[in-house]
Design a protein around this motif. Sequence first.
Motif, short mmCIF file in Angstrom:
data_model
loop_
_atom_site.label_atom_id
_atom_site.label_comp_id
_atom_site.label_asym_id
_atom_site.label_seq_id
_atom_site.Cartn_x
_atom_site.Cartn_y
_atom_site.Cartn_z
N VAL A 190 -7.05 10.45 -1.80
CA VAL A 190 -7.77 9.79 -2.87
C VAL A 190 -7.18 8.18 -2.78
N PHE A 191 -6.07 8.03 -2.63
CA PHE A 191 -5.38 6.63 -2.87
C PHE A 191 -6.01 5.79 -1.62
N CYS A 192 -6.04 6.34 -0.21
CA CYS A 192 -6.52 5.72 0.84
C CYS A 192 -7.94 5.34 0.84
N ARG A 193 -8.63 6.30 0.23
CA ARG A 193 -10.26 6.02 0.04
C ARG A 193 -10.57 4.89 -0.77
N LYS A 194 -9.54 4.99 -1.91
CA LYS A 194 -9.75 3.76 -2.96
C LYS A 194 -9.29 2.32 -2.09
N ARG A 195 -8.34 2.44 -1.38
CA ARG A 195 -8.04 1.25 -0.89
C ARG A 195 -8.54 0.91 0.63
N LYS A 196 -9.40 1.83 0.88
CA LYS A 196 -10.25 1.51 2.27
C LYS A 196 -9.10 1.63 3.45
N THR B 133 -3.24 13.28 -3.13
CA THR B 133 -2.95 11.71 -3.88
C THR B 133 -3.15 10.57 -2.56
N TRP C 182 1.88 7.08 -7.22
CA TRP C 182 1.26 7.71 -7.54
C TRP C 182 1.48 9.20 -7.01
N ASP D 266 2.86 1.42 -3.42
CA ASP D 266 1.73 2.03 -4.69
C ASP D 266 1.42 3.24 -4.29
N ASP E 185 0.80 -1.31 -0.07
CA ASP E 185 -0.15 -0.06 -0.17
C ASP E 185 0.86 1.24 0.01
#
Length: 278
Positions: A109-115, A106, A58, A54, A51
């Motif tokens: 957005v990334f953390c919300r996508k990966r929960k 970034t 980004w 990745d 995590d």
Amino acid sequence: MNFLLGALNPIAFTLGPIEVHWYGIIIASAVVLAVYLSVKEGRKRGIIDDDIYDMLLWALPFSIISARLYYVIFQWSYYADHLNEVYRVWDGGIAIYGALIGALITVIVFCRKRKIPVFLMLDVIAPTVILAQGIGRWGNFMNQEAYGAVTSLEFLQKLHLPIFIIQQMNIQGAYRQPTFLYESLWNIAGFIILFCLRGRKNLFKRGDVFLSYVTWYSLGRFFIEQMRTDSLMLGALRVSQWLSLVLFVGAIAMCLLKRYWQPLEPWYLEGITKYDNK
């Protein structure tokens, strides 16, 4: 004392036609160290290594782009007539606040996508980010950037600085305040404080480490920026001073409001909990 040293060469070595600058080497080294320390801390808080890796893939390009955009926007009076230079990052002209804004967006957005809990991720990486900022200022040193007002050789000698720093602060025929060094030391001190305190029980709620980082960095940056002569101006204050003021007040207010409105917020040391939708 007679100094025989000249300014340090900002180019570390060449690979054919490619010039590799010390600035890039120092920044890259700071990023690698920050990622290594973040991964180690992330494991303790339940964040898997991939995590963080990745997210970095980004965050790095977006932070570079936003750092350049930030600079170009506040120097538009020049770039409006030199559009062909907008992308020439290697000629100088990126802003750390721009990079931080891009990286923050970034991460969210990334953390919300990966929960992944956003504040937990920010808590994990915040101390290493300010360490990387402290190290990165030495890239400015090699490029003779981020300096302050004209000063005297005697003043620099009274600071008990090494000769190579004093000589590098001789810019365009005048000695300058080593503001790069002031900020570097301030940032490294912030890292040490956060690194030592975040492991204490019942001290930091989730989000407090990150907000402490914002408070510490913006406070130092406000006063150090006032000493610089190469800053972007906006009215009576420099752009970074205005932003530092907003961030300082905002971080403190958010920390207090979180404690009031979210008294059941998990402690930082709890990491990922069963209540997080992982």
